[in-house]
Design a protein around this motif. Structure first.
Motif, short mmCIF file in Angstrom:
data_model
loop_
_atom_site.label_atom_id
_atom_site.label_comp_id
_atom_site.label_asym_id
_atom_site.label_seq_id
_atom_site.Cartn_x
_atom_site.Cartn_y
_atom_site.Cartn_z
N GLN A 36 6.61 -1.99 -7.32
CA GLN A 36 7.13 -3.19 -6.17
C GLN A 36 7.25 -4.35 -8.17
O GLN A 36 6.48 -4.93 -8.27
N ALA A 37 8.57 -4.63 -8.40
CA ALA A 37 8.56 -6.67 -9.03
C ALA A 37 8.41 -7.31 -7.93
O ALA A 37 8.58 -7.57 -7.02
N THR A 38 7.58 -7.97 -8.29
CA THR A 38 7.18 -9.51 -8.54
C THR A 38 8.12 -10.70 -8.58
O THR A 38 8.02 -12.14 -8.03
N GLU A 39 8.81 -10.11 -9.78
CA GLU A 39 8.98 -11.64 -10.98
C GLU A 39 10.52 -10.80 -11.06
O GLU A 39 11.18 -9.63 -10.38
N ARG A 40 11.61 -11.28 -11.83
CA ARG A 40 12.62 -11.19 -11.39
C ARG A 40 13.59 -11.40 -12.77
O ARG A 40 12.62 -11.86 -13.90
N GLY A 41 14.10 -9.77 -13.94
CA GLY A 41 14.05 -10.15 -14.56
C GLY A 41 14.96 -9.29 -15.52
O GLY A 41 15.04 -8.32 -14.71
N TRP A 42 15.48 -8.53 -16.49
CA TRP A 42 15.85 -7.12 -17.44
C TRP A 42 14.65 -6.65 -17.80
O TRP A 42 13.86 -6.56 -18.50
N LEU A 43 14.93 -4.79 -17.45
CA LEU A 43 13.96 -3.93 -17.46
C LEU A 43 15.28 -2.50 -18.57
O LEU A 43 16.19 -2.51 -18.00
N ASN A 44 14.39 -2.92 -19.65
CA ASN A 44 15.57 -2.03 -20.45
C ASN A 44 15.22 -0.29 -20.46
O ASN A 44 13.85 -0.50 -19.98
N SER A 45 15.78 0.04 -20.72
CA SER A 45 16.12 1.49 -20.76
C SER A 45 14.84 2.25 -21.25
O SER A 45 14.12 3.01 -21.38
N GLU A 49 11.97 4.34 -20.24
CA GLU A 49 11.76 5.80 -20.28
C GLU A 49 10.05 5.57 -20.88
O GLU A 49 9.73 6.19 -20.41
N ALA A 50 9.39 4.76 -21.22
CA ALA A 50 7.77 4.44 -21.58
C ALA A 50 7.10 4.02 -20.45
O ALA A 50 5.71 5.32 -20.16
N GLY A 51 7.84 4.17 -19.18
CA GLY A 51 7.10 3.64 -18.04
C GLY A 51 7.28 5.84 -17.29
O GLY A 51 5.79 6.15 -17.26
N ARG A 52 8.20 5.92 -17.34
CA ARG A 52 8.14 7.68 -16.81
C ARG A 52 7.00 8.21 -18.18
O ARG A 52 6.63 8.95 -17.71
N VAL A 53 7.18 8.10 -19.16
CA VAL A 53 6.22 9.21 -19.59
C VAL A 53 4.90 8.73 -19.61
O VAL A 53 3.95 9.43 -19.43
N THR A 102 12.56 -5.25 -6.22
CA THR A 102 12.35 -4.16 -6.27
C THR A 102 11.90 -3.21 -6.42
O THR A 102 10.53 -3.57 -6.78
N ILE A 103 11.91 -2.04 -5.87
CA ILE A 103 11.27 -0.93 -5.62
C ILE A 103 11.05 -0.10 -7.26
O ILE A 103 12.95 0.40 -7.31
N ILE A 104 11.04 0.26 -8.03
CA ILE A 104 10.75 0.53 -9.64
C ILE A 104 10.88 1.83 -9.95
O ILE A 104 11.10 2.42 -10.31
N TYR A 105 9.26 2.00 -9.44
CA TYR A 105 9.01 3.55 -9.75
C TYR A 105 8.76 3.95 -8.47
O TYR A 105 7.80 3.40 -6.95
N GLU A 106 8.44 4.97 -7.78
CA GLU A 106 8.19 5.84 -6.82
C GLU A 106 6.98 7.13 -7.33
O GLU A 106 7.12 7.98 -7.91
N ALA A 123 2.29 0.20 -15.02
CA ALA A 123 3.24 -1.82 -14.42
C ALA A 123 2.23 -2.78 -15.93
O ALA A 123 2.77 -3.42 -16.38
N HIS A 124 1.44 -1.48 -16.93
CA HIS A 124 1.61 -2.37 -18.13
C HIS A 124 2.49 -2.14 -19.59
O HIS A 124 2.57 -3.04 -20.45
N LYS A 125 4.04 -1.23 -19.20
CA LYS A 125 4.54 -1.40 -19.85
C LYS A 125 6.01 -2.58 -19.29
O LYS A 125 6.57 -2.53 -20.12
N MET A 126 5.33 -2.77 -18.25
CA MET A 126 6.48 -3.53 -17.75
C MET A 126 6.99 -5.02 -18.03
O MET A 126 5.33 -5.64 -18.33
N PRO A 127 7.79 -5.77 -18.15
CA PRO A 127 7.86 -7.09 -19.04
C PRO A 127 7.61 -8.42 -18.13
O PRO A 127 8.29 -9.33 -17.80
N PHE A 128 7.75 -7.39 -16.91
CA PHE A 128 7.20 -8.63 -15.59
C PHE A 128 6.25 -8.32 -14.39
O PHE A 128 5.65 -7.57 -14.98
N ARG A 129 5.79 -8.99 -13.60
CA ARG A 129 5.01 -8.50 -12.86
C ARG A 129 5.00 -7.59 -11.25
O ARG A 129 6.14 -7.68 -11.48
#
Length: 139
Positions: A36-45, A49-53, A102-106, A123-129
């Protein structure tokens, strides 16, 4: 494989502002654990994909991963050393607009320990907390 819409009504949109908290997509719905995102921002495609991999590599086909965001918003940019004017630039990348909550991944079908490590890798691939969220038990 970069995520992007198959077709769009308008090719270029304005940047806009991200206001408020997520009222939809803010609960774990498919798996047992979510990111779950705790901050707002844009998440690049590419970041999606990097998080999924990273998660798939750790889980080695065990369990299941759901991606709950999709990059609908085109972001344009102009090349370096180009003078002002002459219109808006070409579409550079596609982003998903993420609000706090927002829930980003499950992740489902794995133990809590495995889910925690997999979501930490994402979480290491995300640009926000982000934080780990559990599925609420509905009565």
């Amino acid at each position: 494989m970069s995520l992007m819409p198959k077709r769009v009504k308008r090719r270029k949109v304005q940047r806009g502002s991200i206001r408020g908290k997520a009222t939809r997509g803010n609960a774990v719905a498919f798996g047992a654990f979510g990111l779950q995102a705790t901050e707002r921002g844009w998440l690049n495609s590419r970041q999606i994909e990097a998080g999924r991999v990273a998660a798939n590599h750790f889980l080695k086909g065990e369990g299941r991963i759901w991606i709950r965001v999709f990059p609908h918003k085109p972001v344009t940019s102009k090349p370096a050393e180009v003078r002002m004017g002459t219109g808006k630039g070409d579409v550079d990348r596609w982003v998903a607009v993420v609000k706090p909550g927002t829930i980003i991944y499950e992740v489902g079908g794995v133990s809590e320990g495995q889910a925690k490590v997999a979501l930490n890798r994402i979480a290491h691939k995300m640009p926000f907390r982000v934080r780990m969220a559990k599925r609420r038990v509905s009565l």
